[in-house]
Design a protein around this motif. Structure first.
Motif, short mmCIF file in Angstrom:
data_model
loop_
_atom_site.label_atom_id
_atom_site.label_comp_id
_atom_site.label_asym_id
_atom_site.label_seq_id
_atom_site.Cartn_x
_atom_site.Cartn_y
_atom_site.Cartn_z
N ASP A 163 0.80 -1.17 0.12
CA ASP A 163 0.12 0.07 0.01
C ASP A 163 1.24 1.19 0.05
OD1 ASP A 163 -2.38 1.48 2.15
OD2 ASP A 163 -2.02 1.80 0.33
N ALA A 164 1.27 1.83 -1.16
CA ALA A 164 2.27 2.68 -1.26
C ALA A 164 1.63 4.20 -0.85
CB ALA A 164 2.76 2.82 -2.78
N GLY A 165 0.21 4.42 -1.17
CA GLY A 165 -0.33 5.72 -0.77
C GLY A 165 0.03 6.69 -1.86
N ILE A 166 0.90 7.54 -1.49
CA ILE A 166 1.16 8.77 -2.35
C ILE A 166 2.66 9.05 -2.32
CG2 ILE A 166 0.59 10.31 -0.35
CD1 ILE A 166 -0.09 12.41 -2.62
N THR A 167 3.13 8.69 -3.23
CA THR A 167 4.81 8.95 -3.17
C THR A 167 5.41 10.24 -4.31
OG1 THR A 167 4.98 7.48 -5.08
CG2 THR A 167 4.91 6.57 -2.99
N GLN A 168 6.52 10.76 -3.71
CA GLN A 168 7.04 11.89 -4.46
C GLN A 168 8.49 11.41 -4.87
OE1 GLN A 168 5.31 15.08 -1.44
NE2 GLN A 168 6.62 15.91 -3.04
N SER A 169 8.76 12.05 -6.03
CA SER A 169 10.33 11.79 -6.37
C SER A 169 10.61 12.92 -7.28
CB SER A 169 10.38 10.54 -7.28
OG SER A 169 9.60 10.51 -8.32
N PRO A 170 11.84 13.39 -7.34
CA PRO A 170 13.16 12.94 -6.35
C PRO A 170 12.63 13.26 -4.98
CG PRO A 170 14.02 14.69 -7.55
CD PRO A 170 12.57 14.56 -8.25
N ARG A 171 13.34 12.83 -4.08
CA ARG A 171 13.08 13.31 -2.91
C ARG A 171 13.91 14.47 -2.25
NH1 ARG A 171 11.60 10.12 1.48
NH2 ARG A 171 11.54 12.20 2.41
N TYR A 172 15.04 14.38 -3.15
CA TYR A 172 16.17 15.46 -2.88
C TYR A 172 16.45 15.88 -4.56
CZ TYR A 172 16.31 13.90 2.01
OH TYR A 172 15.59 13.59 3.16
N LYS A 173 16.73 17.20 -4.53
CA LYS A 173 17.13 17.65 -5.98
C LYS A 173 18.11 19.02 -5.73
CE LYS A 173 17.13 17.74 -10.29
NZ LYS A 173 17.66 16.67 -11.55
N ILE A 174 19.25 18.94 -6.30
CA ILE A 174 19.81 20.24 -6.44
C ILE A 174 20.01 20.44 -7.93
CG2 ILE A 174 22.13 21.19 -5.96
CD1 ILE A 174 22.60 19.43 -3.65
N THR A 175 19.70 21.76 -8.43
CA THR A 175 19.64 22.20 -9.79
C THR A 175 20.37 23.62 -9.88
OG1 THR A 175 18.45 22.44 -11.89
CG2 THR A 175 17.44 23.24 -9.71
N GLU A 176 20.37 24.14 -11.12
CA GLU A 176 21.04 25.37 -11.24
C GLU A 176 19.92 26.37 -11.87
OE1 GLU A 176 25.65 24.46 -12.17
OE2 GLU A 176 24.33 24.63 -13.69
N THR A 177 20.08 27.67 -11.23
CA THR A 177 19.16 28.60 -12.07
C THR A 177 19.17 28.41 -13.44
OG1 THR A 177 19.98 30.06 -10.02
CG2 THR A 177 18.59 31.19 -12.12
N GLY A 178 17.76 28.67 -13.78
CA GLY A 178 17.46 28.54 -15.18
C GLY A 178 17.19 27.21 -15.92
N ARG A 179 17.31 26.19 -15.09
CA ARG A 179 17.16 24.80 -15.52
C ARG A 179 15.52 24.32 -15.52
NH1 ARG A 179 21.57 21.45 -16.91
NH2 ARG A 179 23.49 22.29 -16.57
N GLN A 180 15.08 23.53 -16.06
CA GLN A 180 13.90 22.93 -16.00
C GLN A 180 13.83 21.78 -14.99
OE1 GLN A 180 10.92 22.64 -19.33
NE2 GLN A 180 10.96 20.36 -18.82
N VAL A 181 13.00 21.59 -13.97
CA VAL A 181 12.84 20.66 -13.10
C VAL A 181 11.50 20.07 -12.88
CG1 VAL A 181 13.40 19.99 -10.62
CG2 VAL A 181 14.82 21.70 -11.54
N THR A 182 11.32 19.04 -12.99
CA THR A 182 10.07 18.26 -12.63
C THR A 182 9.99 17.34 -11.43
OG1 THR A 182 9.49 18.23 -14.92
CG2 THR A 182 8.10 16.73 -13.72
N LEU A 183 8.91 17.67 -10.44
CA LEU A 183 8.74 16.86 -9.49
C LEU A 183 7.60 15.86 -9.59
CD1 LEU A 183 9.60 19.70 -6.61
CD2 LEU A 183 11.08 18.30 -7.71
N MET A 184 7.70 14.74 -9.43
CA MET A 184 6.78 13.85 -9.66
C MET A 184 5.74 13.17 -8.38
SD MET A 184 7.39 13.35 -12.86
CE MET A 184 6.17 12.18 -13.19
#
Lengths: 110, 119
Positions: free
Chosen positions: B1-22
């Protein structure tokens, strides 16, 4: 715009103390008030309050709502170190949308 | 029973980059939400979705894009990340039947959060 304010912002007590956390709200077409406990990760649900004057209780935690004065309190008796957390309250409107307060950070020292 | 999951749990990126949180939930809840949590601001709603293909802005939507092609998924995209978007992001779902007249408490079920740092 709906608004929820919690006080105090932070609180440090010793084990065994009793604490009272406050939550005042201005929510259009108010439906309910929710309390959450947030430790290191996600908030976890504590109580839902919809009626004035009816105390909800779970172990050492209890909460009550005053719809006339637009506030709720969360009481924790005989505090333990495991009660250390951020406590969040949220007002729910008729559209079932939540507005969160800024939280109260509670630290319980041994 | 996974429920609700997010990924990634930790992310480091740079200004201007595209990031998607799932965000993925297994309960078939109608409503899904994205919040950000910052010191001094509590939880602030970014976007929410009442059902597949229905999304709406919350309190702080600028700089974010969402989509909901399937009920179980609700990705959050930062199209051009900025330092002010450094935050902890929480996805949540709710088994609400609808708006006015709906049954349900308004209770939210949260994922474990995604900590994003934008350098």
């Amino acid at each position: 715009e709906d608004k929820v304010v919690q006080s105090p912002l932070s609180l440090v007590v010793h084990e065994g103390d009793t604490v009272t956390l406050n939550c005042s709200y201005e929510v259009t077409n108010f439906r309910s008030l929710l309390w959450y406990k947030q430790e290191k990760k996600a908030p976890t649900f504590l109580f839902m309050l919809t009626s004035s004057g009816i105390e909800k209780k779970s172990g050492r935690l209890s909460s009550i709502l005053d719809k006339k004065e637009l506030f709720s309190i969360l009481n924790i008796t005989a505090t333990q170190t495991g009660d250390s957390a951020i406590y969040l309250c949220a007002g729910v409107n008729a559209g079932n949308m939540l507005t969160f307060g800024g939280g109260t950070r509670l630290m319980v020292k041994p | 029973d996974a429920g609700i999951t997010q990924s990634p749990r930790y992310k480091i990126t740079e200004t201007g980059r595209q990031v998607t949180l799932m965000c993925h939930q297994t309960w078939s809840h109608s409503y899904m939400f994205w919040y950000r949590q910052d010191l001094g601001h509590g939880l602030r709603l970014i976007y929410y979705s009442a059902a597949a293909d229905i999304t709406d802005k919350g309190e702080v939507p600028d700089g974010y894009v969402v989509s909901r092609s399937k009920t179980e998924n609700f990705p959050l995209t930062l199209e051009s990340a900025t330092r002010s978007q450094t935050s902890v992001y929480f996805c949540a779902s709710s088994p609400l039947a609808g708006k006015t007249g709906a049954r349900g408490t308004g209770e939210l079920f949260f994922g474990e959060g995604s900590r994003l740092t934008v350098l």
